[in-house]
Design a protein around this motif. Structure first.
Motif, PDB file in Angstrom:
ATOM      1  N   UNK A  46     -10.417 106.583  89.344  1.00  0.00           N
ATOM      2  CA  UNK A  46     -10.614 108.037  89.369  1.00  0.00           C
ATOM      3  C   UNK A  46     -11.059 108.554  88.008  1.00  0.00           C
ATOM      4  N   UNK A  47     -10.374 108.133  86.957  1.00  0.00           N
ATOM      5  CA  UNK A  47     -10.714 108.602  85.610  1.00  0.00           C
ATOM      6  C   UNK A  47     -12.129 108.171  85.228  1.00  0.00           C
ATOM      7  N   UNK A  48     -12.488 106.951  85.554  1.00  0.00           N
ATOM      8  CA  UNK A  48     -13.825 106.454  85.238  1.00  0.00           C
ATOM      9  C   UNK A  48     -14.901 107.245  85.975  1.00  0.00           C
ATOM     10  N   UNK A  49     -14.724 107.445  87.272  1.00  0.00           N
ATOM     11  CA  UNK A  49     -15.730 108.144  88.063  1.00  0.00           C
ATOM     12  C   UNK A  49     -15.831 109.623  87.695  1.00  0.00           C
ATOM     13  N   UNK A  50     -14.683 110.287  87.519  1.00  0.00           N
ATOM     14  CA  UNK A  50     -14.708 111.699  87.115  1.00  0.00           C
ATOM     15  C   UNK A  50     -15.401 111.869  85.770  1.00  0.00           C
ATOM     16  N   UNK A  51     -15.045 111.034  84.802  1.00  0.00           N
ATOM     17  CA  UNK A  51     -15.629 111.199  83.465  1.00  0.00           C
ATOM     18  C   UNK A  51     -17.115 110.835  83.458  1.00  0.00           C
ATOM     19  N   UNK A  52     -17.498 109.786  84.167  1.00  0.00           N
ATOM     20  CA  UNK A  52     -18.911 109.403  84.218  1.00  0.00           C
ATOM     21  C   UNK A  52     -19.752 110.501  84.857  1.00  0.00           C
ATOM     22  N   UNK A  53     -19.304 111.002  85.996  1.00  0.00           N
ATOM     23  CA  UNK A  53     -20.056 112.061  86.671  1.00  0.00           C
ATOM     24  C   UNK A  53     -20.078 113.333  85.829  1.00  0.00           C
TER      25      UNK A  53
END
Length: 106
Positions: free
Chosen positions: A81-88
């Motif tokens: 979740x943290x990876x996808x939220x921050x990347x997007x």
């Protein structure tokens, strides 16, 4: 003297009851709504940046709070979740800041 039900709950259980469970989601949703308002006011760059910031806030909250406290911002595992939220969020901000010209340029 009797304790109320809310006082008798452990700290972890308090997060599961009532509106406190949805505070992280409410914060992210509030920033997103501000971004959409700015977009509808023809300040699309500012609105897109606010949407990206809301995703970054979701990433930070997902890292800092437990799974029970995450509420509606919990979709997958904490790391994913943290990876996808921050990347997007970074991508949305980068696109908003690098697009020039166009019919809505301000």
């Amino acid at each position: 003297m009797q304790r109320s039900d809310a006082e008798a709950l452990m700290p972890e259980q308090r997060w599961r009851s009532g509106p406190a469970k949805h505070l992280p989601f409410a914060l992210v949703l509030g920033i997103s709504v501000l971004g959409l308002v700015r977009i509808f006011q023809y300040h699309w760059r500012q609105g897109a940046v606010l949407l990206g910031v809301s995703l970054l806030v979701a990433a930070v909250l997902r890292i800092l709070v437990t799974d029970e406290q995450a509420g509606l911002i919990k979709i997958r595992g904490r790391g994913m979740d943290a990876f996808l939220y921050s990347t997007l969020g970074i991508v949305v901000i980068a696109v908003a800041l690098t697009i020039t010209g166009g019919p809505l340029s301000r």
